[in-house]
Design an enzyme around this catalytic site. Structure first.
Site, PDB file in Angstrom:
ATOM      1  N   ASP A 130       2.155  -6.177  14.483  1.00 40.36           N
ATOM      2  CA  ASP A 130       2.969  -5.306  13.624  1.00 40.36           C
ATOM      3  C   ASP A 130       4.162  -4.700  14.374  1.00 40.36           C
ATOM      4  O   ASP A 130       5.201  -4.409  13.756  1.00 40.36           O
ATOM      5  CB  ASP A 130       2.120  -4.143  13.089  1.00 40.36           C
TER       6      ASP A 130
ATOM      7  N   TYR B  15      10.153   0.543   8.724  1.00 41.82           N
ATOM      8  CA  TYR B  15       8.803   0.096   9.085  1.00 41.82           C
ATOM      9  C   TYR B  15       8.173   1.055  10.090  1.00 41.82           C
ATOM     10  O   TYR B  15       7.014   1.465   9.955  1.00 41.82           O
ATOM     11  CB  TYR B  15       8.868  -1.326   9.664  1.00 41.82           C
TER      12      TYR B  15
ATOM     13  N   ASP C 278      -3.543  -7.876   5.601  1.00 48.66           N
ATOM     14  CA  ASP C 278      -2.313  -8.658   5.392  1.00 48.66           C
ATOM     15  C   ASP C 278      -2.220  -9.816   6.382  1.00 48.66           C
ATOM     16  O   ASP C 278      -1.475 -10.769   6.152  1.00 48.66           O
ATOM     17  CB  ASP C 278      -1.052  -7.780   5.439  1.00 48.66           C
TER      18      ASP C 278
ATOM     19  N   HIS D 263       5.815  -9.457  10.959  1.00 49.71           N
ATOM     20  CA  HIS D 263       6.550  -9.193   9.716  1.00 49.71           C
ATOM     21  C   HIS D 263       8.049  -9.314   9.987  1.00 49.71           C
ATOM     22  O   HIS D 263       8.560  -8.704  10.934  1.00 49.71           O
ATOM     23  CB  HIS D 263       6.281  -7.782   9.194  1.00 49.71           C
TER      24      HIS D 263
ATOM     25  N   HIS E  25       0.813  -1.225   0.000  1.00 54.25           N
ATOM     26  CA  HIS E  25       0.000   0.000   0.000  1.00 54.25           C
ATOM     27  C   HIS E  25       0.851   1.282   0.000  1.00 54.25           C
ATOM     28  O   HIS E  25       0.781   2.123   0.868  1.00 54.25           O
ATOM     29  CB  HIS E  25      -1.101   0.000   1.071  1.00 54.25           C
TER      30      HIS E  25
ATOM     31  N   HIS F 152      -4.978  -8.773  14.909  1.00 52.40           N
ATOM     32  CA  HIS F 152      -5.084  -7.514  14.149  1.00 52.40           C
ATOM     33  C   HIS F 152      -5.902  -7.773  12.891  1.00 52.40           C
ATOM     34  O   HIS F 152      -5.674  -8.765  12.197  1.00 52.40           O
ATOM     35  CB  HIS F 152      -3.656  -7.077  13.803  1.00 52.40           C
TER      36      HIS F 152
ATOM     37  N   HIS G 131      -1.218  -1.399  15.483  1.00 46.67           N
ATOM     38  CA  HIS G 131      -1.238  -0.375  14.495  1.00 46.67           C
ATOM     39  C   HIS G 131      -2.634   0.216  14.243  1.00 46.67           C
ATOM     40  O   HIS G 131      -2.788   1.340  13.767  1.00 46.67           O
ATOM     41  CB  HIS G 131      -0.661  -1.027  13.203  1.00 46.67           C
TER      42      HIS G 131
ATOM     43  N   GLU H 171      -6.127  -6.040  10.042  1.00 47.93           N
ATOM     44  CA  GLU H 171      -5.703  -5.564   8.716  1.00 47.93           C
ATOM     45  C   GLU H 171      -5.538  -6.769   7.775  1.00 47.93           C
ATOM     46  O   GLU H 171      -5.056  -7.832   8.173  1.00 47.93           O
ATOM     47  CB  GLU H 171      -4.395  -4.758   8.812  1.00 47.93           C
TER      48      GLU H 171
HETATM   49 FE1  FEO Z   1      -1.257  -3.344  10.280  1.00 50.28          FE
HETATM   50 FE2  FEO Z   1       0.730  -5.897   9.125  1.00 50.28          FE
HETATM   51  O1  FEO Z   1      -0.840  -4.905   9.342  1.00 50.28           O
END
Ligand code: FEO
Length: 398
Positions: free
Chosen positions: A159, A187, A77, A218, A19, A73, A140, A75
């Site tokens: 995250d 990041y 991903d 991640h 993104h 989370h 996040h 989101e």
């Molecule tokens: Fe806030 Fe890796 O998603």
């Protein structure tokens, strides 16, 4: 990563646009399987990687044995494979906080899923191990949560503390530490920076925990560098700045470029790091990363139709979004027959961002004169003084 705790995530080697985040080293979507009397999966992956996630999981545990699917989370991903996972692991409760459930329902429906709502302090015993939940809103998203295993001092940190870094190394001490910490900084700058206060609240919560491993969603798992990444987050969240001057600009016929170089030449004094970035020749991810810890900066643009160059405008918007009001700087640039243009726009944006304006706009018609360039050098020297002062304040605050 520990006996009966395995990584079952996905490596996205070639993703280069997350993104709008330029992921130069790719990315991973980490998921973990905890095998115990009851088996639990910690987070899912991005939907295109479901098959790999499912295969890795079921090579270790039959699908029916998965009792809990923790979603830290919402989101996509991490959650976009959830609808498939809910079907594939029919005996799993979906463990979430209320905000996460509400967000997941908006994305995927799922009103009828087998939800188990938890909040900070709640625990689930798996047998020998326990999952304890810590809500970390805005690190996040409002729904963000971490899962802690007290028996191992293991924090599934979502995250937070992550890096976009694809590789077969699973631990920080198996990869180049400079690259890993650099990606962690990138990041933070591009994902976490707007939420510094929430990060400080999270660090206060984590400070009371025994931490042997931080398993992020991640990149690599922090093992040797646990204290190093906690300390770095402490600095970034407190907006402790480096003795650094950054100059960002876009130019048309190099008039603004000449001023930019004069500013950076003036700022090049002993003890000050200098960075000069043409924002059209560098991606915004790099621009934001350099901005994160710079104390003083100048931002310039040539005028195009009485406004900034397009990528300069984009960079200003992106930097404003980082919510780092402690910066000090000034606007500069060139203009043509209009008499007014980009530099005024840049300064307006700087004021809207809350950045302190160190001096009046430095601008010139068409081409900078020797006097303008001399003034730019002086302005750069003044920025260096501001950066050194910020560094002294940082040392005193520690
Ligand atoms: Fe806030 Fe890796 O998603």
């Amino acid at each position: 990563l520990l006996p009966n705790i395995d990584w079952v995530g996905a490596i996205d080697w070639n993703v280069r646009d997350f993104h709008s985040y330029d992921t130069a080293h790719g990315a991973t979507y980490n998921s973990y399987l905890v095998r115990d009397d009851a088996n639990a999966l910690i987070d899912a992956v991005k939907a295109p990687f479901f098959a790999r996630f499912y295969r890795q999981t079921t090579e270790l545990a039959p699908p029916e044995s998965i009792r809990y699917l923790v979603c830290n989370h919402a989101e996509p991903d991490h959650s976009s494979a959830l609808p498939l996972a809910v079907s594939a692991f029919p005996n799993a409760q979906i463990v979430v906080n209320k905000k996460c459930r509400d967000t997941l329902i908006r994305y995927y429906g799922g009103e009828a899923w087998n939800w188990r709502l938890v909040q900070t302090g709640d625990s689930i015993s798996l047998g020998k191990r326990t999952l304890t939940f810590i809500e970390t809103p805005m690190v996040h998203w409002p729904d963000s949560m971490m899962t802690y295993v007290p028996e191992d001092g293991l924090l599934f940190s979502m995250d937070a503390f992550g890096q976009h870094f694809a590789g077969t190394a699973r631990f920080d001490d198996e990869a180049d530490p400079g690259v890993i910490m650099g990606e962690a900084k990138t990041y933070y700058a591009n994902i976490v920076a707007p939420h510094g206060k929430a990060v400080q609240r999270t660090l206060a919560k984590a400070g009371g925990l025994k931490l042997n491993l931080i398993a992020t969603s991640h990149g690599v798992i922090w093992r040797r560098g646990v204290q190093a990444i906690l300390s770095a987050y402490g600095d970034w969240a407190a907006h402790r700045m480096a003795p650094k001057v950054a100059v960002f600009y876009d130019s048309m016929w190099d008039s603004t470029g000449k001023i930019a170089e004069a500013v950076i030449n003036g700022a090049s004094v002993k003890g000050v790091e200098t960075v000069l970035l043409h924002v059209r020749h560098n991606n915004l991810t790099r621009v934001a990363t350099e901005f994160l810890d710079t104390a003083a900066f100048a931002f310039g643009s040539a005028s195009l139709n009485n406004l900034p160059m397009p990528q300069a405008a984009a960079a200003l918007v992106y930097l404003r979004g980082m919510n780092l009001p402690e910066k000090t700087g000034f606007a500069f640039g060139s203009y043509g027959w209009g008499g007014r243009g980009a530099p005024e726009y840049v300064e307006e944006q700087m004021k809207l961002a809350g950045w302190k304006i160190s001096r009046p706009i430095l601008k010139c018609p068409y081409l900078p004169t020797g006097d303008t360039l001399a003034e730019a050098e002086e302005a750069g020297k003044a920025l260096a003084g501001i950066a050194l002062q910020a560094d002294r304040e940082k040392r005193e605050s520690k």
